[in-house]
Write an enzyme that holds these catalytic residues in place. Structure first.
Site, PDB file in Angstrom:
ATOM      1  N   LYS A 254      -0.352   2.146  -0.951  1.00 58.63           N
ATOM      2  CA  LYS A 254      -1.356   3.165  -1.253  1.00 58.63           C
ATOM      3  C   LYS A 254      -2.675   2.564  -1.712  1.00 58.63           C
ATOM      4  O   LYS A 254      -3.673   3.250  -1.779  1.00 58.63           O
ATOM      5  CB  LYS A 254      -0.808   4.197  -2.240  1.00 58.63           C
ATOM      6  CG  LYS A 254      -0.480   3.690  -3.604  1.00 58.63           C
ATOM      7  CD  LYS A 254       0.027   4.850  -4.452  1.00 58.63           C
ATOM      8  CE  LYS A 254       0.498   4.341  -5.787  1.00 58.63           C
ATOM      9  NZ  LYS A 254       1.347   5.250  -6.495  1.00 58.63           N
ATOM     10  N   ARG A 255      -2.681   1.277  -1.978  1.00 61.68           N
ATOM     11  CA  ARG A 255      -3.944   0.612  -2.297  1.00 61.68           C
ATOM     12  C   ARG A 255      -4.863   0.596  -1.087  1.00 61.68           C
ATOM     13  O   ARG A 255      -6.075   0.551  -1.220  1.00 61.68           O
ATOM     14  CB  ARG A 255      -3.675  -0.847  -2.690  1.00 61.68           C
ATOM     15  CG  ARG A 255      -3.458  -1.006  -4.150  1.00 61.68           C
ATOM     16  CD  ARG A 255      -3.079  -2.430  -4.492  1.00 61.68           C
ATOM     17  NE  ARG A 255      -2.817  -2.468  -5.910  1.00 61.68           N
ATOM     18  CZ  ARG A 255      -3.677  -2.914  -6.810  1.00 61.68           C
ATOM     19  NH1 ARG A 255      -4.844  -3.386  -6.438  1.00 61.68           N
ATOM     20  NH2 ARG A 255      -3.376  -2.890  -8.091  1.00 61.68           N
TER      21      ARG A 255
END
Ligand code: GLU
Length: 493
Positions: A254-255
């Site tokens: 999700k970064r």
């Protein structure tokens, strides 16, 4: 041949991940193609990290995508209960069997001893893992420690030599040396089973014939196979699917990419298009068609067509496919209906209306004031963030720290968010008004809008994360070095 039964076994410890839907899709297609059943089991033995909200979100996301299950929560069958937290008695009786056979043993080692052991192993550069200290404890010793209620765990025995070999449907023979395998804890000191133990016991008792799961579990498979042997059970067939990747080939995170199904829902993707896209991850239709429905995929499914090169989850490609669905599959009327259903979701609308009502004079003010609630990209430029006392680097700090704070808020509500942001403003020694300015711009695109904290609570973490990230990029982004120093600074708050 026994009935084909597959399962998806998510742990309810976070946002519903696209990877969970991807694995669910392939399990469902495989089972249904063989006239079998697709089971959903909730693996919630980690009491600290599991939440009801996460479970509910996972179930809702799978339903939204059309990935219904034949058995599982809300669809009880003969193999229930389907939540591991409701199966404690089953694990307790099964661990007794392994203890009695000597396949598992009680370990009374303290955290301190294990810590020292690990430190020594690091120093010696040897394989980290438990050293078997409690393997040979005398029966009387164990009995007296149990009578004194001494904290302990239960571990499995691991062969000292040789390899574990197993067949993987996609990879053929996989061989892993036992020296690489730790004496896994099966029952934790709180009496709860670990993933490995509960997973094997349940897969057996639920008659799972094929375990199709992500490749991150390959190294755990020897422990699982050994447990099947200890119980004298037949092991299921294993199939480890390639992991989804970011466009730069790193593991989907999700970064770098939104990974929560909730994000795609909130951004107005069509569930059928997202599902189709997940079906294209490492798999192709024999016809080469890129657009296909779940039914078409199930009819043409052939697991051996899964390619092991890491499939890239590329949002641009998903956008293209989603646009194709919108143009080819929705009549004008369907478009209007589905758009309205998405944009005026009753729960969200009920939260937004009171905020807008306080501020508008005419309905024609609604879009300019509240359009950001349903917008995708807000089209911001650096100039939007110009402020008399907050420069770009301070704005980036505010946005990044706020994001990290917000990611720690368990239930996204105004009351939970407000004190977090206030304390952050105090840490940064900023007036709350100035502190909130870049957040206002990042979230709503305007310096004055509905309460930014309420807006964040309504938009939810997925969209908030995407907006804060995009604002940080607009402001020039964060280098790796800066990231490290921001992380350090944040840790000290
Ligand atoms: N609970 C595990 C997970 O969260 C399941 C892994 C498996 O399929 O064995 O992914």
């Amino acid at each position: 041949m026994n009935k084909v039964r597959t399962r998806i076994a998510p742990s309810p410890t976070g946002d519903p991940h696209v990877g969970t839907a991807y694995i669910a899709l392939f399990n469902r297609c495989f089972a249904h193609q063989h006239g079998g059943d697709f089971v959903l089991r909730i693996e919630d033995t980690d009491k600290q990290r599991s939440t009801d909200k996460s479970e509910q979100d996972i179930l809702n996301s799978l339903k939204w995508l059309g990935l219904s299950w034949d058995e599982g929560p809300g669809c009880e069958g003969e193999f229930g209960p389907y939540r591991q937290s409701e199966r404690s008695d089953i694990y307790a009786s099964h661990i007794e069997q392994l203890l009695n056979r000597g396949s598992a043993f009680r370990c009374f080692c303290t955290a301190q001893r294990l810590h020292e052991l690990r430190a020594q192993q690091m120093l010696d550069k040897t394989q980290p893992g438990y050293d078997g200290h409690c393997l040979g404890l005398a029966e009387e010793d164990i009995a007296s420690r149990l009578a004194a209620d001494e904290q302990h765990v239960i571990r499995m025995r691991i062969p000292e030599q040789g390899d574990c070999q197993f067949q993987d449907m996609l990879r053929g023979t996989v061989s892993i040396s036992w020296s690489q395998v730790d004496m896994q804890v099966l029952i934790k000191s709180d009496g709860m089973p670990t993933y490995h133990f509960a997973n094997v016991v349940d897969d057996h008792l639920m008659s799972i014939s094929h375990v199709i799961r992500g490749e991150e579990w390959i190294n755990s498979t020897p422990k699982h196979i050994l447990l099947y042997q200890y119980f004298h059970w037949d092991a299921p067939v294993f199939c480890h699917m390639p992991l989804l990747r970011n466009p730069d080939k790193s593991k989907l995170s999700k970064r770098k990419n939104p990974t929560s199904i909730g994000y795609y829902q909130a951004m107005g993707y069509l569930p059928e298009a997202l599902l189709n896209y997940l079906g294209m991850m490492g798999w192709t239709m024999p016809s080469g068609d890129e657009k296909f429905s779940l039914t078409e995929m199930t009819e043409n499914f052939d697991i051996s067509r899964v390619s092991l090169g890491g499939p890239i989850f590329d949002i641009e490609k998903l956008d293209w496919l989603n646009g194709k669905y919108i143009r080819e599959d929705l009549s004008d009327q369907e478009f209007a209906e589905r758009f309205a259903r998405w944009a005026f979701d009753p729960v969200k609308t009920a939260q937004i209306v009171p905020l807008l009502k306080q501020r508008v004079e005419r309905f024609s003010d609604v879009v300019s004031l509240g359009g950001f609630f349903i917008s995708g990209d807000l089209g911001l430029a650096e100039a939007n963030f110009a402020h008399k006392s907050i420069d770009a680097s301070m704005a980036i700090r505010i946005l990044q720290f706020s994001l990290w704070k917000l990611e720690q808020v368990p239930e996204f509500s105004r009351d939970n968010i407000e004190p977090e942001l206030q304390s952050l403003a105090a840490q940064l020694q900023l007036k709350i008004r100035d502190f909130l300015f870049p957040l206002f711009i990042a979230i709503s695109g305007r310096a004055v809008s509905t309460s930014v904290i309420e807006s964040i609570a309504i938009l939810g973490i997925d969209i908030t994360r995407a907006r804060l990230r995009s604002a940080i990029d607009v402001l020039g982004g964060i280098s790796k070095k800066q990231q490290k120093s921001l992380e350090r600074e944040f840790r000290d708050f």
